[in-house]
Enzyme design. Sequence first.
Site, PDB file in Angstrom:
ATOM      1  N   ARG A  97      -7.098 -63.388  -5.230  1.00 54.12           N
ATOM      2  CA  ARG A  97      -7.825 -62.345  -4.533  1.00 54.12           C
ATOM      3  C   ARG A  97      -7.146 -61.853  -3.265  1.00 54.12           C
ATOM      4  NH1 ARG A  97     -14.016 -64.621  -4.802  1.00 54.12           N
ATOM      5  NH2 ARG A  97     -14.590 -63.697  -6.783  1.00 54.12           N
ATOM      6  N   GLU A 143      -8.685 -68.967  -5.949  1.00 52.81           N
ATOM      7  CA  GLU A 143      -9.356 -67.791  -5.382  1.00 52.81           C
ATOM      8  C   GLU A 143      -8.442 -67.072  -4.402  1.00 52.81           C
ATOM      9  OE1 GLU A 143     -13.554 -66.544  -3.306  1.00 52.81           O
ATOM     10  OE2 GLU A 143     -12.363 -68.131  -2.420  1.00 52.81           O
ATOM     11  N   GLY A 170     -15.184 -68.197  -1.038  1.00 53.66           N
ATOM     12  CA  GLY A 170     -15.830 -67.110  -0.297  1.00 53.66           C
ATOM     13  C   GLY A 170     -15.784 -67.231   1.205  1.00 53.66           C
ATOM     14  N   GLU A 171     -14.773 -67.932   1.757  1.00 55.59           N
ATOM     15  CA  GLU A 171     -14.742 -68.093   3.218  1.00 55.59           C
ATOM     16  C   GLU A 171     -14.571 -66.755   3.937  1.00 55.59           C
ATOM     17  OE1 GLU A 171     -12.351 -70.457   6.768  1.00 55.59           O
ATOM     18  OE2 GLU A 171     -12.353 -71.285   4.738  1.00 55.59           O
ATOM     19  N   ARG A 172     -13.795 -65.827   3.362  1.00 54.31           N
ATOM     20  CA  ARG A 172     -13.641 -64.517   4.006  1.00 54.31           C
ATOM     21  C   ARG A 172     -14.982 -63.814   4.109  1.00 54.31           C
ATOM     22  NH1 ARG A 172     -11.348 -60.562   1.704  1.00 54.31           N
ATOM     23  NH2 ARG A 172     -10.599 -59.445   3.539  1.00 54.31           N
ATOM     24  N   ARG A 173     -15.797 -63.876   3.051  1.00 52.65           N
ATOM     25  CA  ARG A 173     -17.118 -63.241   3.086  1.00 52.65           C
ATOM     26  C   ARG A 173     -18.016 -63.902   4.128  1.00 52.65           C
ATOM     27  NH1 ARG A 173     -17.871 -64.243  -2.954  1.00 52.65           N
ATOM     28  NH2 ARG A 173     -15.784 -65.091  -2.676  1.00 52.65           N
ATOM     29  N   ARG A 218      -5.799 -71.391   2.868  1.00 51.56           N
ATOM     30  CA  ARG A 218      -5.544 -70.260   3.754  1.00 51.56           C
ATOM     31  C   ARG A 218      -5.871 -70.649   5.190  1.00 51.56           C
ATOM     32  NH1 ARG A 218      -4.808 -64.919   4.094  1.00 51.56           N
ATOM     33  NH2 ARG A 218      -4.611 -64.697   1.846  1.00 51.56           N
TER      34      ARG A 218
END
Length: 300
Positions: free
Chosen positions: A137, A133, A99-102, A58
């Site tokens: 997600r 992911e 979990g880069e968005r988090r 992404r």
Amino acid sequence: MTQRKNERRGLGRGLSALMADIGVDAGVNDPVSEAPQQRAGLQNLPIEAIRANPDQPRRAFDERALEELSQSIREKGIVQPLVVRPVATEPGKFEIVAGERRWRAAQLARLGEVPVLIRAFSDQEVLEVAIIENIQREGLNAIEEAAGYRQLIDRFGHTQEKVAEALGKSRSHIANLLRLLTLPQDVQNMVVAGTISAGHARALVTAPDPVSLALKVAGEGLSVRETEDLARRIGHPASQKRGNSRQKDADTRVLEEDLSANLGMSVVIDHRAGGEGQVTIRYQTLDQLDQLCQLLSSVR
């Protein structure tokens, strides 16, 4: 040599095992997910000790969605921990596996530390987890998804069938997305921006001037079916004038798509009723021609 063989041994430990290890089925920040303190091996790390994965498929993060997630984190904290791995060349530093968005939203929320699970994943497993992911997600756009599949195939030597089986996708889905990467960058950018859909773009793969046609499609608001008809008329003007253009059967179209995706070039099959026909491969650069010659020379 041994390391190279290990890279090509298949999809790592198996994607199901990887997903179970990181709990990827849980929501991104879903309050009903298992609380962080209940997860085995969980610990908190300073947010500055964590860095993004440079191979993250992404590339674009919606700013409004990040702000909404950061607000949720301010109110409820990070429910689903990040998964990270140690950076071998930088002691005390960790790279995001999932979990880069988090992590980005936590920075917006001005958190000093975040909950993480530390795992010793290989490069291959990190890429697999990152792709899965995102697809499950947050929904990569078609070009990002295709680029992720291309990485799995080129970097680790997987076949389309292997990737499709492991990721729970059909082979035609993988092949159709990979075809988009043969389009000029301007057309790919239009797909990323949402100016045209992936369906529109697929119809332009075999067109002689996909950039001009993409602009026409966007400007006139053509449907996917209208785009297919337009590309067919422009790609085969002589047969249209003679009025004897034949509608290809589904098997022939799928075979064209698979060959185009595998070669990275436009492939057109003209199959006649008597069993004879011809295959036309259109290359755009001398490098592609050289690649084609090498492929044909290697056939025994």
